[in-house]
Structures are given as C-alpha cells and as structure tokens.
Design an enzyme around this catalytic site. Structure first.
Site, short mmCIF file in Angstrom:
data_model
loop_
_atom_site.label_atom_id
_atom_site.label_comp_id
_atom_site.label_asym_id
_atom_site.label_seq_id
_atom_site.Cartn_x
_atom_site.Cartn_y
_atom_site.Cartn_z
CG ASP A 151 -5.21 5.67 -52.34
OD1 ASP A 151 -6.07 5.23 -51.59
OD2 ASP A 151 -4.62 6.76 -52.14
CG HIS A 208 -6.07 9.32 -49.51
ND1 HIS A 208 -5.73 8.04 -49.86
CD2 HIS A 208 -6.17 9.30 -48.15
CE1 HIS A 208 -5.62 7.30 -48.78
NE2 HIS A 208 -5.89 8.04 -47.73
N1 LIG Z 1 -2.83 9.34 -47.18
C1 LIG Z 1 -2.86 8.09 -46.77
O1 LIG Z 1 -2.76 7.18 -47.59
C2 LIG Z 1 -3.02 7.73 -45.30
C3 LIG Z 1 -3.05 6.38 -44.91
C4 LIG Z 1 -3.19 6.07 -43.57
C5 LIG Z 1 -3.34 7.08 -42.63
N2 LIG Z 1 -3.33 8.38 -43.03
C6 LIG Z 1 -3.47 9.48 -42.08
O2 LIG Z 1 -2.23 9.69 -41.42
C7 LIG Z 1 -2.44 10.36 -40.18
C8 LIG Z 1 -1.61 9.75 -39.08
O3 LIG Z 1 -1.99 8.40 -38.87
P1 LIG Z 1 -1.40 7.57 -37.61
O4 LIG Z 1 -2.00 6.24 -37.70
O5 LIG Z 1 0.07 7.71 -37.53
O6 LIG Z 1 -2.08 8.37 -36.42
P2 LIG Z 1 -1.63 8.47 -34.89
O7 LIG Z 1 -2.82 9.01 -34.18
O8 LIG Z 1 -0.99 7.21 -34.43
O9 LIG Z 1 -0.49 9.58 -34.92
C9 LIG Z 1 -0.74 10.89 -35.24
C10 LIG Z 1 0.23 11.74 -34.45
O10 LIG Z 1 0.11 13.08 -34.92
C11 LIG Z 1 0.29 13.91 -33.80
N3 LIG Z 1 -0.18 15.27 -34.09
C12 LIG Z 1 -1.44 15.76 -34.04
N4 LIG Z 1 -1.42 17.07 -34.33
C13 LIG Z 1 -0.15 17.42 -34.57
C14 LIG Z 1 0.49 18.65 -34.90
N5 LIG Z 1 -0.20 19.77 -35.01
N6 LIG Z 1 1.83 18.63 -35.09
C15 LIG Z 1 2.53 17.50 -34.95
N7 LIG Z 1 1.99 16.32 -34.61
C16 LIG Z 1 0.67 16.28 -34.43
C17 LIG Z 1 -0.46 13.20 -32.69
O11 LIG Z 1 -0.07 13.66 -31.40
C18 LIG Z 1 -0.05 11.75 -32.95
O12 LIG Z 1 1.13 11.42 -32.25
C19 LIG Z 1 -3.95 10.31 -39.96
O13 LIG Z 1 -4.50 11.56 -40.34
C20 LIG Z 1 -4.42 9.23 -40.93
O14 LIG Z 1 -5.77 9.44 -41.33
C21 LIG Z 1 -3.18 8.72 -44.35
#
Ligand SMILES: NC(=O)c1ccc[n+]([C@@H]2O[C@H](COP(=O)([O-])OP(=O)(O)OC[C@H]3O[C@@H](n4cnc5c(N)ncnc54)[C@H](O)[C@@H]3O)[C@@H](O)[C@H]2O)c1
Length: 325
Positions: A159, A187
């Site tokens: 952000d 966030h």
């Molecule tokens: N804070 C921020 O600024 C921000 C920005 C973008 C995305 N995000 C968040 O980041 C997260 C990941 O995004 P992404 O695009 O990489 O998603 P993605 O779906 O490509 O990858 C997420 C991975 O997490 C794994 N996973 C699920 N549960 C798990 C567990 N208990 N232990 C280990 N691994 C597990 C899934 O199998 C998957 O491979 C999402 O929650 C998204 O909302 C946060």
C-alpha cells in the site's frame, strides 16, 4: 563468511512466492554476502509443484543458496528459522463471506503460530502476507507469545509503495524523491493513506487537498481490486516486491528522519489505539535491527482512523466469539 539465514516461505507453490524466491536469492535484498537456507512450505497436494520449483531454483545456480527443503509440515520447516514469510492462505472464493474467510484462515495461522512457538528462533522476524493479513498475524502472534511483537508484521508495504508511486507520478518526480507517507490501519479498503508528513524533494508536498481526498486516497484503498479487474488475477509480482522490500527494511537500519509503514501489535502504546490488533503505523529499524514505532505524528483525519480501527476490532471480536483467540 556469514552464517546462513534460514528463511521459511509458506504458500511456496503460489504466484507471489514464485515472484519472490529468485529476488531473495539474487542477493539484492539481504546482501551479496548473505547465504540463505530456504524452507518451502505448501499444502500436501502441492508437493509436486514444490519439487518443480526446487528444480528451477537449483537451475538458477545461485552462489548464495546454502540449502533448500520443502514439504507441508510447519513444525519441521519452521525449526530454527530466522525469518518467516507467511504468504500461504485460503483465497476468498465466489460467494464466500468475510467471516468464512476469517475462520478458514484462522485455522492455518493457529497451526503456524504454534509451530513458530515450538521451533523458530525467539528472535525470528515474521511477515504475514496472506489475507486478511492483519488478523491472520494477530491470531499467529497469540499462539507464538515468545516472538517479540515488534518482529511480527502484517504487510502494508505494498500500500505504501502504491501510495508513493502515485504521488511521484502526480508531481512528475522520481519515486525516491517522495518521503514520509504513512499507511494507517488495516490492509483493506478502510486503510488510511496519509500525506500529513509527506515531503517531495525535501519540501512540503504541495498537493491539492481535493486530489488527496477524492482521488489519491480512494485509489490506494482500492488498488488491489483495480489490479484484479485489469489483470484478471490478484497482484503477485508487486506483492512479492513489497514483501522483499519490507524484509530489507527490517534487516537494515532506517535512515535518520525516515520510516516505513507496517502493521504491528498496537500494545506499543505510541498511539491511542485499541490494544491487541495489528494496525499499520510508521516504523523504523534501529542500529541493533530491532523495530520501533515512530510516535508523535498527528492524525489528519481521526474519523478515518477510527473506522479502520473498528474494522480490525470487529475481526478480533469475531475470532474471540469463534474461540480462535
Ligand atoms: N498483504 C498484501 O499486500 C497482499 C497483496 C497481494 C496478495 N496478498 C495475499 O497473499 C496470499 C497469497 O497470494 P497468491 O497470489 O500467492 O495466492 P496463490 O493462490 O497463488 O498461492 C497461495 C498458496 O498458498 C498455499 N496454501 C494454502 N494454505 C496453506 C497452508 N495452510 N500452508 C501453506 N501453504 C498454504 C496454496 O496451496 C497456494 O499454493 C493471498 O491471501 C492474497 O490475498 C496479500
């Protein structure tokens, strides 16, 4: 030669991690002399993908890679770690309500908190990226009391970078000329991007108040959704960039007079906020690499601050009712 830094990455088979691991190993974030041991964690059904990612990392032939492990057991993979980048989370699916998202993710972060408590170094630094990141980190911290609260962060840095980039564009300056932005709160779209202490090339920013209120703030608050709408999937490379940039900030003393935004437990007392939630505040890394909150910044819009605070308190109350914390 420095001792290898042991870094655990969860969600390691996902898209953010894919954009993050090579950045870490390049040496740009932690230094060209800092060897890294990687522990990659994802769900059991993603083991094959992790095996493939391990192959690609080996093929990267990185001199800084000391060791790599992968699997699905947080107890094994959080053992003796220095850093945890907690990206893995359950995504929000169609028709899913926010409370379902909260409770599904709470389960993950209860487990991971317990595993950190059991095995991580007490000095470990943790960045929670998986959403809802502030409340996920609150749950995690509850189960990992041995961790220093100032070492448990929920990612607000994306952000902040978005906010700086928009100001630099508006002022037609380089992003490095923009300093002192703060992102307060959650966030989520209630976050409070704040320019009250922002300078451009060392001078007061001189931005039009109307632009700040009606264009800049709403744009930063909803930028994630704007990216999804345009790109067709959630921001990954920019989220990975913000994660490694925050890690760099946490591992490097902050220049005099500067700060970065990060969400930490409110019990620091620097601002009159409800205790026990993770709230975006301005932070600095000291010479000894401990993190402190920068106090004394006056809120330009207290009503907005109270709205985002209320949202976080609501999420915590929900977790309490569900018996999560
Ligand atoms: N804070 C921020 O600024 C921000 C920005 C973008 C995305 N995000 C968040 O980041 C997260 C990941 O995004 P992404 O695009 O990489 O998603 P993605 O779906 O490509 O990858 C997420 C991975 O997490 C794994 N996973 C699920 N549960 C798990 C567990 N208990 N232990 C280990 N691994 C597990 C899934 O199998 C998957 O491979 C999402 O929650 C998204 O909302 C946060």
């Amino acid at each position: 030669v420095k001792h290898p830094l042991k870094i655990a990455v969860t969600g390691a088979a996902g898209q953010i991690s894919y954009a993050l691991l090579f950045r870490l190993l390049s040496g740009e974030i932690l230094g060209k002399d800092q060897p890294i041991s990687l522990n990659l964690l994802d769900l059991p059904q993603m083991e094959q993908t992790l095996a493939g990612i391990e192959m690609e990392i080996i093929d990267g032939c990185f001199p800084l890679l000391h060791e790599i492990k992968y699997g699905s057991d947080p107890y094994a993979l959080f053992k003796d770690i220095d850093v945890a980048l907690l990206i893995g989370a359950k995504p929000r699916t169609k028709g899913m309500e926010r409370k379902d998202l909260l409770s599904e993710n709470a389960k993950i972060f209860i487990d991971q908190g317990k595993a950190l408590q059991a095995g991580a170094k007490p000095t470990a630094k943790v960045i929670v990226v998986g959403n809802p990141c502030n409340t996920n980190a609150m749950v995690l911290k509850h189960y990992a009391p041995k961790l220093d609260p100032m070492n448990v962060h929920a990612l607000m840095h994306l952000d902040e970078l978005r906010a700086i980039a928009q100001i630099a564009h508006k002022k037609r300056v380089n992003v490095s000329d923009v300093k002192g932005v703060v992102i307060w709160g959650n966030h989520s779209n209630t976050q409070v991007p704040d320019v009250s202490r922002c300078t451009v090339k060392g001078q007061p920013h001189g931005l039009d108040e109307n632009w700040i209120k009606n264009e800049w703030q709403p744009r930063i608050q909803t930028r994630g959704a704007e990216v999804i709408k345009t790109l067709g999937r959630s921001s990954a490379a920019s989220a990975a960039n913000a994660t490694v940039q925050l890690l760099h900030q946490l591992m490097t003393p902050t220049s005099e007079g500067e700060w970065y935004s990060s969400a930490v437990l409110t019990n620091h007392g620097a601002y009159p906020l409800e205790e026990g939630i993770l709230f975006g505040v301005p932070c600095r890394t000291k010479q000894d690499l401990s993190c402190e909150v920068v106090s004394g910044i006056l809120w330009s819009d207290e009503e907005m601050i109270r709205t985002t605070e209320k949202e976080l308190v609501g999420e915590r109350e929900f977790c309490k009712r569900e018996g999560v914390v």
